[in-house]
Design an enzyme around this catalytic site. Structure first.
Site, PDB file in Angstrom:
ATOM      1  CG  ASN A 414      42.067  42.542  40.972  1.00 19.24           C
ATOM      2  OD1 ASN A 414      42.709  43.502  40.557  1.00 19.24           O
ATOM      3  ND2 ASN A 414      42.382  41.914  42.097  1.00 19.24           N
ATOM      4  CD  GLU A 415      46.314  41.051  42.048  1.00 19.36           C
ATOM      5  OE1 GLU A 415      46.137  40.288  42.999  1.00 19.36           O
ATOM      6  OE2 GLU A 415      47.087  42.026  42.093  1.00 19.36           O
ATOM      7  CG  ASN A 481      46.486  45.092  40.458  1.00 15.56           C
ATOM      8  OD1 ASN A 481      46.065  46.079  39.862  1.00 15.56           O
ATOM      9  ND2 ASN A 481      45.712  44.077  40.800  1.00 15.56           N
ATOM     10  CE1 TYR A 487      51.837  42.448  50.325  1.00 18.21           C
ATOM     11  CE2 TYR A 487      51.126  43.410  48.259  1.00 18.21           C
ATOM     12  CZ  TYR A 487      50.860  43.046  49.561  1.00 18.21           C
ATOM     13  OH  TYR A 487      49.627  43.268  50.113  1.00 18.21           O
ATOM     14  CD1 TRP A 561      45.559  48.027  47.914  1.00 21.26           C
ATOM     15  CD2 TRP A 561      44.014  48.272  46.302  1.00 21.26           C
ATOM     16  NE1 TRP A 561      44.519  47.202  48.211  1.00 21.26           N
ATOM     17  CE2 TRP A 561      43.555  47.333  47.243  1.00 21.26           C
ATOM     18  CE3 TRP A 561      43.195  48.600  45.212  1.00 21.26           C
ATOM     19  CZ2 TRP A 561      42.313  46.707  47.128  1.00 21.26           C
ATOM     20  CZ3 TRP A 561      41.974  47.967  45.107  1.00 21.26           C
ATOM     21  CH2 TRP A 561      41.547  47.026  46.039  1.00 21.26           C
ATOM     22  CE  LYS A 581      49.486  46.792  50.422  1.00 16.01           C
ATOM     23  NZ  LYS A 581      48.621  45.738  51.026  1.00 16.01           N
TER      24      LYS A 581
END
Ligand code: GCB
Length: 883
Positions: A414-415, A481, A487, A561, A581
């Site tokens: 992930n990321e 994502n 953001y 998410w 979230k």
């Protein structure tokens, strides 16, 4: 009748049904825990003190909800148990740990039996030769939740330490289905060819014989339907050498199988049993679920299940719940899956780590497709040890959850490069990218070798770097994502990003692996803004994303998410230590927006929800005139009528599963009724909201009770959830009313109000995270009388540590590094705070409140601010009339 009964009795005594099979018992009781950061067994054994009796599952980090400094260190668990010789005769004894975060050394009677690395999968230990039958056994487990070689190295979630899942004591006959194959069931069921007409079933596994004699056994593999009827079977004899193992593969066929799908999650089971050929004694037996289904993914046409297109729509799920952290019971795991199903999802991403088997089992039963992944999050470590630990985490996840038909894809990163830009010098970046790529290729290969039938995936953050370095070329599905409109940027940038991605890489199946926005029910806004944490912005964000995802056939699916507000000890923002979230609060109460998802995803039930649960207590500003406030309804009906306090408002068509009304409110209780027609039948929902009135023109409002609080520098109402006091959104002063004079809204970064940094010494963090800087005055025109005025400050610019250790205001002021502000404050022309510096007084990012009682005689209360160093500012102001 009597005769038949007697006959059965006789037969059963002549041929007793002997079951020497396995016995699986919970091993959760009678443990002791010590927060002892010493990894030397002998030393720890000597300690009599400091042990606390606990019941598993257990974590020592339940404080993660209130501090970022929760314990990342070693701890010990111990338990005494007895076994007797008769119990052990012809038996093998195993301990199975379902999850210990993150590293576990298991000692029995002083001897290290195993070390397990990785906090999110199970492991088994064979203790047969080590248990004592003549004296009590002492089991000790050293657990550590801080390790820089075990994934995850980073991540926005708390690494809770502890034996936080179940422990089992398993007693098995000497001949049994393997229990030590990466703690899997030892059985692997595949469907090499499957259609509506026929399923070819392969059942593989390993049998072991731990006896000193050769064993001759009957292996019986059966497929049972939901009534327990055998619908396919294979029987054979196997010989296993003394202390040997035997790998088998049986092929069975099912004609006209019942297919498994989200709408009809039909589960067969595969029963594997082993009997002694001579005495027919049952040696072992186990069952695993079987869902007959097939699936495929295509970059243009999306996902198909059993040949039918199915858009994968769901949410990601973290596993904690306040106050037990991640030490959840099986019932709690199942409850979460049921809630997801109720919300209407057909897909869940178990982020960012393998979850309890109870979760997977529930997904099988409820018909929810699963993306499960190992916890390589944000960063990878160089070197063989990390690679080995990541590989075994992947292998364990796949083997342990192999037979769950709900699982359709395995993920492993992930990321993965998001942290590199902050941690690694530019010239070394390429080396790190190469390393990440090499690990990804290795894991992809391992994944396909372990399970050629599932899809592989990973999630990237919204940055082109994954395309540039080729990481997005490796898996079957690309996960993105994306947080445009939270953001960064605006909602439309989401469209641009995915359309561009699809245009550039038309052959890549794409999933939105995360999208979401934060929300705090204490913050409400009539003018929501990006990143303000108001409930309204989260709603707007999700109302934009769902249709945008739905209308693009090339988007294979999406997982919001996150399903719940979850623990993230290091996170700051409005609700420190909690990532907010969620579609549900951490206690699993739904937010209003949960019903938007439900209305969007479900057509099989009527959904009609007046979206006021998150904002039930409202304060409105009015001089007595009727006030209209927005009320939204989430629904899957065509149209809905809303009435308030018995008065019909209007019927509105529902678009994108919602409609909004301006509702006239009165002080006190307001009863709202929404109604509509679903499949010819009337449906109705009733909800109350409670209203307090606050005068706009206080001067004209007379001499009654008055308490007026303002969330200075913010567009949001802030309600203190302990006192119910509502701090109104800020406004400019107009004669006869109240408001600020001069200054501007403080922005830590362009486009966002306030700061995300935690503010200490207050429960009301978001109230202090916004402020007005350069403010000249705050003025209230009001009736004469005795008032208390309260000012709230938090210096969000100062460096807190340095300031608190400075010895005096003068010294600090001269210090070039001191970035805090100093100013004078006066009230109605009378000096109040001279050379006042919140940062000097309490430190940066700490709340300080100043109160003054004052007799007002001239019809206004005006607080003036004058800068001495830096800028004046104010975070909150409240006036309260005493007489
Ligand atoms: C992400 C991460 C997830 C975070 C989330 C967030 O992209 O994958 O772990 O929690 O963003 O809320 O920022």
């Amino acid at each position: 009748m009597k005769k038949i009964f007697l006959l059965i009795l006789c037969l059963s005594t002549m041929y007793p049904v002997v079951n020497a099979g396995r016995v699986v018992q919970s091993f959760n009781d009678g443990w002791y825990y010590a927060a002892c950061d010493d990894n030397r067994l002998q030393e720890v054994q000597r300690h009599e003190e400091g042990w606390q009796q606990v019941h598993l599952p257990h974590t020592w980090n339940a404080d993660a909800y209130s501090t970022r400094n929760c314990r990342r260190a070693s701890s010990w668990y111990k338990k005494e148990f007895r076994t007797d010789a008769a119990q052990m005769r012809d038996k093998q004894l195993y301990l199975k740990f379902d999850g210990v975060n993150s590293l576990a050394d298991v000692y029995l009677n002083g001897e290290l039996l195993t070390t397990h690395k990785g906090g999110y999968s199970a492991f088994t230990v064979d203790i047969t030769d080590k248990v004592r039958t003549d004296a009590p056994n002492l089991l000790m487990v050293h657990v550590n939740n801080q390790n820089d070689r075990i994934p995850p190295l980073s991540g926005d979630f708390t690494i809770f330490g502890g034996i936080y899942r179940n422990v089992w004591l398993i007693s098995a006959a000497k001949q049994h289905i393997s229990l030590t194959d990466y703690a899997s069931t030892g059985i692997y069921v595949d469907l090499p060819s499957v259609s509506e007409d026929r399923a070819e079933i392969s059942v593989r596994g390993t049998l072991v014989n731990r006896d000193v004699r050769r064993a001759v056994l009957k292996l019986d593999v059966e497929v049972l339907d939901t009534d327990g009827k055998t619908v396919a079977q294979s029987l054979r004899s196997v010989r296993i050498d003394a202390d040997g193992a035997f790998a088998f593969e049986e092929r069975l066929q099912l004609e006209k199988p019942q297919l498994w799908s989200p709408d009809s999650p039909y589960l067969y089971s595969v029963k594997v049993s082993l009997k002694d050929v001579r005495d027919k004694v049952l040696k072992d037996e186990t069952r695993v679920p079987l869902g007959v289904r097939w699936f495929s993914v295509d970059a243009q046409e999306g996902f198909k299940l059993n040949g039918e297109p199915l858009k994968l729509m769901g949410a990601c799920r973290h596993q904690d719940q306040m106050p037990m952290g991640i030490a959840l019971s099986d019932e709690m795991h199942r409850r979460d899956m049921q809630l997801l199903k109720d919300m209407g999802v057909n897909f869940v991403r178990l982020a960012h780590y393998p979850q309890d088997d109870a979760v997977l089992r529930a997904c099988d039963e409820l018909g929810m497709l699963v993306w499960e992944e190992i916890p390589i999050v944000d960063l990878i470590a160089l070197g063989d040890e990390f690679r080995a630990n990541a590989t075994s985490a992947l292998r364990e996840m796949i083997r342990q959850h192999y037979n769950h038909p709900s699982v359709i894809m395995w993920g492993y990163m992930n990321e993965a490069v998001i942290q590199l830009q902050y941690r690694v010098k530019k010239q070394r970046l390429n080396g790190f990218y190469e390393n990440t790529l090499a690990l990804a290729r290795h894991l992809e290969e391992t994944l396909k070798r372990e399970d050629p039938y599932r899809l592989s995936t990973m999630a990237y953050h919204g940055n082109q770097i994954y395309n540039k370095i080729g990481l997005s070329n490796i898996t079957d599905i690309s996960g993105w994502n994306l947080y445009q409109g939270w953001y960064e940027n605006d909602f439309k940038s989401f469209d641009r990003f995915v359309d561009e991605e699809h245009r550039k890489y038309p052959h890549r199946p794409l999933i939105i692996s995360e999208f979401g926005a934060g929300s705090d029910p204490r913050l409400q806004s009539l003018e929501p803004q990006i990143f303000d944490f108001s409930m309204q912005w989260q709603q707007l964000y999700l109302e934009y994303y769902l249709p945008a995802i739905m209308k693009r056939p090339f988007i294979v699916g999406a997982t919001e998410w996150n399903f719940i507000d979850f623990s993230s000890a290091n996170r700051q923002e409005a609700t420190p230590h909690i990532n907010n979230k969620g579609l549900m609060y951490n206690n699993r109460r739904p937010k209003d927006v949960f019903y938007y998802f439900q209305a969007f995803l479900r057509k099989d039930i009527p959904v009609l929800h007046i979206a006021v649960d998150d904002w039930k207590h409202r304060t409105v500003v009015s001089d007595g005139e009727a006030v209209e406030h927005p009320v939204k309804v989430y629904s899957n009906l065509d149209k809905v009528e809303l009435s308030v306090n018995g008065k019909k408002l209007s019927v509105q068509g529902i678009e994108n599963c919602h409609a909004g009304w301006w509702v006239p409110l009165v002080v006190g209780r307001n009863t709202l009724v929404a109604s509509g027609i679903y499949q010819g039948k009337k449906v109705e929902q009733v909800s109350d909201i409670f209203v307090k009135m606050q005068p706009r023109h206080i001067a004209a409002a007379g001499s009654g009770q008055l308490e007026l609080a303002v969330n200075v520098g913010s567009n949001c109402f802030f309600t203190d959830d302990k006192s119910d006091l509502c701090w109104l959104p800020d406004q400019a002063y107009t004669p006869g009313s109240w408001g600020y004079i001069g200054g501007e809204i403080f922005r830590r970064s362009p486009g966002r109000i306030g700061t995300t940094a935690e503010v200490k010494d207050t429960r009301n963090v978001p109230l202090l995270q916004t402020k007005r800087k350069g403010i000249k005055a705050y003025r209230f025109d009001l009736p004469d009388g005795d008032y208390e005025v309260e000012l709230l400050f938090a210096d969000l610019n100062a460096r807190s540590e340095r300031v608190t250790y400075d010895l005096g205001a003068a010294a600090t002021l001269d210090n070039a590094d001191f970035r805090g502000s100093v100013f004078n404050v006066s009230v109605n022309g009378r000096p109040w705070l001279s050379h006042f510096s919140p940062a000097i007084e309490v430190g940066g990012n700490r709340c300080i409140s100043k109160k003054l009682r004052i007799a007002v005689t001239g019809g206004n209360l005006t607080v003036d601010f004058e800068a001495v160093k830096g800028m004046t500012f104010l975070n909150g102001i409240k006036i309260f009339r005493i007489h």
